[in-house]
Design a protein around this motif. Structure first.
Motif, PDB file in Angstrom:
ATOM      1  N   SER A   1       5.668  61.648  45.675  1.00  0.00           N
ATOM      2  CA  SER A   1       6.552  62.809  45.726  1.00  0.00           C
ATOM      3  C   SER A   1       6.374  63.682  44.483  1.00  0.00           C
ATOM      4  O   SER A   1       6.301  64.909  44.580  1.00  0.00           O
ATOM      5  N   LYS A   2       6.284  63.044  43.317  1.00  0.00           N
ATOM      6  CA  LYS A   2       6.099  63.802  42.070  1.00  0.00           C
ATOM      7  C   LYS A   2       4.749  64.514  42.054  1.00  0.00           C
ATOM      8  O   LYS A   2       4.654  65.676  41.662  1.00  0.00           O
ATOM      9  N   LEU A   3       3.693  63.809  42.471  1.00  0.00           N
ATOM     10  CA  LEU A   3       2.360  64.416  42.480  1.00  0.00           C
ATOM     11  C   LEU A   3       2.304  65.593  43.446  1.00  0.00           C
ATOM     12  O   LEU A   3       1.679  66.607  43.166  1.00  0.00           O
ATOM     13  N   SER A   4       2.954  65.448  44.582  1.00  0.00           N
ATOM     14  CA  SER A   4       2.983  66.535  45.560  1.00  0.00           C
ATOM     15  C   SER A   4       3.702  67.754  44.991  1.00  0.00           C
ATOM     16  O   SER A   4       3.249  68.884  45.170  1.00  0.00           O
ATOM     17  N   SER A   5       4.805  67.519  44.278  1.00  0.00           N
ATOM     18  CA  SER A   5       5.532  68.650  43.696  1.00  0.00           C
ATOM     19  C   SER A   5       4.722  69.334  42.599  1.00  0.00           C
ATOM     20  O   SER A   5       4.949  70.505  42.301  1.00  0.00           O
ATOM     21  N   GLU A   6       3.752  68.629  42.035  1.00  0.00           N
ATOM     22  CA  GLU A   6       2.866  69.219  41.023  1.00  0.00           C
ATOM     23  C   GLU A   6       1.663  69.932  41.639  1.00  0.00           C
ATOM     24  O   GLU A   6       0.876  70.535  40.941  1.00  0.00           O
ATOM     25  N   GLY A   7       1.492  69.811  42.970  1.00  0.00           N
ATOM     26  CA  GLY A   7       0.439  70.559  43.649  1.00  0.00           C
ATOM     27  C   GLY A   7      -0.602  69.722  44.381  1.00  0.00           C
ATOM     28  O   GLY A   7      -1.536  70.271  44.945  1.00  0.00           O
ATOM     29  N   LEU A   8      -0.475  68.399  44.382  1.00  0.00           N
ATOM     30  CA  LEU A   8      -1.441  67.563  45.092  1.00  0.00           C
ATOM     31  C   LEU A   8      -1.127  67.562  46.588  1.00  0.00           C
ATOM     32  O   LEU A   8       0.038  67.470  46.985  1.00  0.00           O
ATOM     33  N   THR A   9      -2.172  67.676  47.403  1.00  0.00           N
ATOM     34  CA  THR A   9      -2.014  67.607  48.852  1.00  0.00           C
ATOM     35  C   THR A   9      -3.016  66.621  49.434  1.00  0.00           C
ATOM     36  O   THR A   9      -4.001  66.265  48.791  1.00  0.00           O
ATOM     37  N   VAL A  10      -2.749  66.177  50.640  1.00  0.00           N
ATOM     38  CA  VAL A  10      -3.688  65.363  51.403  1.00  0.00           C
ATOM     39  C   VAL A  10      -3.940  66.120  52.700  1.00  0.00           C
ATOM     40  O   VAL A  10      -3.018  66.336  53.482  1.00  0.00           O
TER      41      VAL A  10
ATOM     42  N   ALA B   1      -2.276  77.020  42.918  1.00  0.00           N
ATOM     43  CA  ALA B   1      -3.036  76.628  44.104  1.00  0.00           C
ATOM     44  C   ALA B   1      -3.025  75.107  44.237  1.00  0.00           C
ATOM     45  O   ALA B   1      -3.113  74.378  43.259  1.00  0.00           O
ATOM     46  N   ALA B   2      -2.900  74.645  45.451  1.00  0.00           N
ATOM     47  CA  ALA B   2      -2.856  73.212  45.707  1.00  0.00           C
ATOM     48  C   ALA B   2      -4.219  72.572  45.464  1.00  0.00           C
ATOM     49  O   ALA B   2      -5.254  73.210  45.627  1.00  0.00           O
ATOM     50  N   VAL B   3      -4.184  71.322  45.079  1.00  0.00           N
ATOM     51  CA  VAL B   3      -5.396  70.529  44.878  1.00  0.00           C
ATOM     52  C   VAL B   3      -5.404  69.461  45.957  1.00  0.00           C
ATOM     53  O   VAL B   3      -4.511  68.613  46.009  1.00  0.00           O
ATOM     54  N   ASP B   4      -6.393  69.520  46.845  1.00  0.00           N
ATOM     55  CA  ASP B   4      -6.467  68.536  47.918  1.00  0.00           C
ATOM     56  C   ASP B   4      -7.280  67.340  47.456  1.00  0.00           C
ATOM     57  O   ASP B   4      -8.396  67.487  46.967  1.00  0.00           O
TER      58      ASP B   4
ATOM     59  N   GLY C   1      -4.319  69.194  53.007  1.00  0.00           N
ATOM     60  CA  GLY C   1      -3.522  70.406  52.986  1.00  0.00           C
ATOM     61  C   GLY C   1      -2.034  70.200  53.169  1.00  0.00           C
ATOM     62  O   GLY C   1      -1.269  71.150  53.160  1.00  0.00           O
ATOM     63  N   GLU C   2      -1.610  68.960  53.314  1.00  0.00           N
ATOM     64  CA  GLU C   2      -0.201  68.661  53.559  1.00  0.00           C
ATOM     65  C   GLU C   2       0.488  68.170  52.296  1.00  0.00           C
ATOM     66  O   GLU C   2      -0.040  67.317  51.581  1.00  0.00           O
ATOM     67  N   ALA C   3       1.678  68.671  52.048  1.00  0.00           N
ATOM     68  CA  ALA C   3       2.506  68.173  50.954  1.00  0.00           C
ATOM     69  C   ALA C   3       3.146  66.859  51.394  1.00  0.00           C
ATOM     70  O   ALA C   3       3.257  66.578  52.601  1.00  0.00           O
TER      71      ALA C   3
ATOM     72  N   ALA D   1     -15.287  55.648  50.163  1.00  0.00           N
ATOM     73  CA  ALA D   1     -15.286  54.811  51.364  1.00  0.00           C
ATOM     74  C   ALA D   1     -14.989  55.658  52.603  1.00  0.00           C
ATOM     75  O   ALA D   1     -15.662  55.546  53.616  1.00  0.00           O
ATOM     76  N   SER D   2     -13.967  56.481  52.506  1.00  0.00           N
ATOM     77  CA  SER D   2     -13.613  57.407  53.577  1.00  0.00           C
ATOM     78  C   SER D   2     -12.524  58.345  53.064  1.00  0.00           C
ATOM     79  O   SER D   2     -11.726  57.957  52.208  1.00  0.00           O
ATOM     80  N   PRO D   3     -12.477  59.566  53.593  1.00  0.00           N
ATOM     81  CA  PRO D   3     -11.429  60.499  53.163  1.00  0.00           C
ATOM     82  C   PRO D   3     -10.050  59.949  53.514  1.00  0.00           C
ATOM     83  O   PRO D   3      -9.896  59.158  54.454  1.00  0.00           O
ATOM     84  N   PHE D   4      -9.072  60.368  52.764  1.00  0.00           N
ATOM     85  CA  PHE D   4      -7.696  59.949  53.041  1.00  0.00           C
ATOM     86  C   PHE D   4      -7.201  60.677  54.286  1.00  0.00           C
ATOM     87  O   PHE D   4      -7.371  61.886  54.419  1.00  0.00           O
TER      88      PHE D   4
END
Length: 105
Positions: A73-82, A19-22, A84-86, A51-54
């Protein structure tokens, strides 16, 4: 029948592990669970998020020291999203602030 049910349950649990981690809703522990993010980086992310959401990946790269396009790019491939977006390569291009040149004496 039991084998099929067991296989279906195992597949469900395996998928839930990915599951992705936002970054805008994650706790420090959630962020630390992403390979490549340690307590230092998660602390920086949470501090900036106060301060404010990304808004997007470009905003994250601009505001969190130590994260550039390659690491994003590496963090996104590990499941991090902003939101909900990769991460999409090149999505932060042209978003770098130009610093004023130093005046020479």
């Amino acid at each position: 029948m039991i084998k099929k049910t067991l296989a279906a349950l195992m597949a469900f649990f395996a998928l839930s592990c990915w599951a992705a981690v936002d970054v805008n809703t994650a706790t420090a522990a959630d962020l630390d669970s992403i390979k490549g993010i340690g307590p230092g980086t998660s602390g920086k992310m949470l501090e900036e998020r106060k301060a404010s959401p990304f808004k997007n990946w470009a905003d994250l790269v601009d505001r969190v020291p130590g994260i550039g396009d390659k690491r994003a790019s590496k963090l996104s491939s590990e499941g991090l999203t902003v939101n909900g977006e990769a991460y999409k390569p090149g999505s932060t291009a042209g978003n770098v602030e130009k610093k004023p040149a130093k005046a020479s004496k």
